[in-house]
Design a protein around this motif. Structure first.
Motif, mmCIF file in Angstrom:
data_model
loop_
_atom_site.group_PDB
_atom_site.id
_atom_site.type_symbol
_atom_site.label_atom_id
_atom_site.label_comp_id
_atom_site.label_asym_id
_atom_site.label_seq_id
_atom_site.Cartn_x
_atom_site.Cartn_y
_atom_site.Cartn_z
ATOM 1 N N ILE A 1 40.825 55.467 22.719
ATOM 2 C CA ILE A 1 41.841 54.949 23.189
ATOM 3 C C ILE A 1 40.573 54.973 24.526
ATOM 4 O O ILE A 1 40.253 53.999 25.524
ATOM 5 C CB ILE A 1 42.781 55.829 23.543
ATOM 6 N N LEU A 2 39.679 55.287 24.169
ATOM 7 C CA LEU A 2 38.551 55.663 26.065
ATOM 8 C C LEU A 2 37.430 54.096 25.408
ATOM 9 O O LEU A 2 37.242 54.070 26.226
ATOM 10 C CB LEU A 2 37.935 56.986 25.382
ATOM 11 N N ASP A 3 37.471 53.815 24.227
ATOM 12 C CA ASP A 3 36.585 52.855 23.832
ATOM 13 C C ASP A 3 37.777 52.043 23.935
ATOM 14 O O ASP A 3 37.232 50.231 24.689
ATOM 15 C CB ASP A 3 36.452 52.743 22.298
ATOM 16 N N ILE A 4 38.585 51.961 23.676
ATOM 17 C CA ILE A 4 39.625 49.555 24.244
ATOM 18 C C ILE A 4 39.147 49.741 25.697
ATOM 19 O O ILE A 4 39.663 49.145 26.430
ATOM 20 C CB ILE A 4 41.556 49.903 23.873
ATOM 21 N N GLU A 5 39.244 51.257 26.213
ATOM 22 C CA GLU A 5 39.382 51.387 28.165
ATOM 23 C C GLU A 5 37.934 51.062 28.301
ATOM 24 O O GLU A 5 38.176 50.265 29.565
ATOM 25 C CB GLU A 5 39.837 52.489 28.541
ATOM 26 N N LYS A 6 37.400 51.297 27.954
ATOM 27 C CA LYS A 6 35.871 50.340 28.179
ATOM 28 C C LYS A 6 35.812 49.699 28.158
ATOM 29 O O LYS A 6 35.403 48.779 28.658
ATOM 30 C CB LYS A 6 34.587 51.638 27.564
ATOM 31 N N TYR B 1 45.072 59.914 29.579
ATOM 32 C CA TYR B 1 43.685 58.557 29.878
ATOM 33 C C TYR B 1 44.471 57.820 30.144
ATOM 34 O O TYR B 1 45.777 57.799 30.818
ATOM 35 C CB TYR B 1 43.388 57.973 28.154
ATOM 36 N N PHE B 2 43.770 56.772 30.976
ATOM 37 C CA PHE B 2 44.944 55.399 31.581
ATOM 38 C C PHE B 2 46.174 54.881 30.995
ATOM 39 O O PHE B 2 47.288 54.779 30.994
ATOM 40 C CB PHE B 2 44.093 54.678 32.346
ATOM 41 N N LEU B 3 45.614 54.683 29.359
ATOM 42 C CA LEU B 3 46.524 54.277 28.475
ATOM 43 C C LEU B 3 47.683 55.153 28.075
ATOM 44 O O LEU B 3 48.346 54.540 27.629
ATOM 45 C CB LEU B 3 45.612 53.799 27.568
ATOM 46 N N ASP B 4 47.261 56.442 28.218
ATOM 47 C CA ASP B 4 48.893 56.999 27.696
ATOM 48 C C ASP B 4 49.884 58.138 29.247
ATOM 49 O O ASP B 4 50.803 57.553 28.608
ATOM 50 C CB ASP B 4 47.713 58.492 28.111
ATOM 51 N N ALA B 5 49.529 56.685 30.241
ATOM 52 C CA ALA B 5 49.726 56.653 31.292
ATOM 53 C C ALA B 5 50.987 55.743 31.367
ATOM 54 O O ALA B 5 51.914 55.569 31.854
ATOM 55 C CB ALA B 5 48.944 57.158 32.637
ATOM 56 N N VAL B 6 50.281 54.712 30.795
ATOM 57 C CA VAL B 6 50.865 52.969 30.535
ATOM 58 C C VAL B 6 51.649 53.762 29.429
ATOM 59 O O VAL B 6 53.177 53.410 29.463
ATOM 60 C CB VAL B 6 49.743 52.605 30.150
#
Length: 332
Positions: A54-59, A224-229
């Motif tokens: 998830i962190l790699d996708i966000e970056k 993570y931000f994607l967790d919020a999404v």
């Protein structure tokens, strides 16, 4: 006005919401939520791999706002400490308060809102089970995140392991980060406040509460931000499924719960001759009943006994003076 002739009645069960039935239901759902988090403990290495992915996708998408927020919360206690209190407590307070408020003041809308919240929560439990995810605060130090709740644990009741009370960190699943139900529940609260609040202050709170919660869960390195999404997406899915869930519950209640049973009125020889039909459960009769010398017109509660003045085979007069005031005209 008398009802139209109906051969029988299909009773629709009417449910009246009571707090002593709603409270156990809500507690049951929350117990399932807590138990599901515990039972869904996945392999730690798999959870870490999911978190790093998830962190790699966000970056790659330039969405990794967690690092600057976490550094700010770590460096400034006047921001970090209130944020930790926000994360550890408000979802336990605001959500039940709004449920109670809806139950008492917006009863018509309560059941749909409650079903939406519970359906979304169960969808979130499926996400915890299928995708165990390590939150940023549990990643290795080289990834640059600081657990603010551990850093400021002396300010609150939580310990260094999780937002649970001190000594109870092992009672929760710390790898249930995807989706973020903190954000999902806050979004539900925001929609309820916006839809039913009715004042400018509640409109502001409706926007501020989910927005600040999203910032808090990232700044404290819990999500993570994607967790919020994903939390927002779960609430959207729950909103779409809630009408179907209510329909299924209504059918189950009508089939298995205590409700009215359709009963057809007994039809005797006299009523067959008069062509009358009685609707059971209705206060009105559909037509006059003539039996045994008693005539009952529509709207009468007690039949009037009238002695026949005519010989056998003679037809009674249609004159109102013979039939009595308010009596129906005889059938031809």
């Amino acid at each position: 006005m008398p009802h139209a002739d109906i051969a029988g009645v299909e009773a629709t069960p009417r449910t009246r919401l009571r707090w002593w039935t709603e409270l156990p239901l809500i507690l049951l759902v929350y117990a399932c939520y807590s138990a599901g988090r515990l039972l869904a403990r996945g392999d730690v290495s798999t959870a870490v791999d999911h978190g790093l992915a998830i962190l790699d996708i966000e970056k790659a998408l330039f969405l990794n706002a967690e690092h600057p927020l976490n550094r700010l919360f770590t460096r400034e206690p006047w921001i970090g400490v209130p944020a930790d209190f926000w994360y550890a407590s408000l979802h336990y307070l605001i959500t039940p308060v709004l449920l109670v408020w809806l139950f008492r003041s917006r009863t018509v809308h309560y059941r749909a809102a409650r079903t939406w919240l519970m359906t979304s929560t169960f969808i979130g439990l499926i996400g915890f089970t299928l995708l165990p995810t390590c939150p940023p605060r549990l990643l290795a130090d080289g990834h640059g995140f600081v657990d603010t709740m551990a850093q400021y644990s002396s300010y609150g009741w939580w310990g260094g392991e999780a937002s649970a009370p001190k000594g109870l960190g092992g009672m929760t699943n710390q790898y249930a980060a995807m989706p973020s139900l903190h954000v999902g529940w806050a979004l539900w609260c925001g929609v309820i406040l916006w839809r039913f609040g009715g004042t400018r202050l509640t409109k502001v709170a409706a926007v501020a509460y989910p927005l600040i919660t999203t910032i808090v869960v990232m700044g404290t390195a819990n999500h993570y931000f994607l967790d919020a999404v994903a939390g927002a997406a779960v609430m959207g899915a729950g909103l779409l499924l809630a009408p179907y869930v209510m329909r299924i519950m209504d059918r189950a209640r009508a089939r298995f719960g205590p409700g009215a049973t359709p009963v057809a009125a007994p039809v005797g020889p006299a009523t067959r001759g008069a062509g009358a039909t009685v609707t059971v459960g209705s206060a009105a009769t559909s037509s006059s009943i003539v039996s045994g010398g008693c005539q009952t017109s529509a709207g009468e509660r007690i039949p009037r006994q009238r002695e026949s003045r005519f010989a056998s085979g003679a037809e009674p007069s249609a004159s109102p003076q013979d039939a009595g005031d308010g009596a129906p005209a005889p059938a031809r």
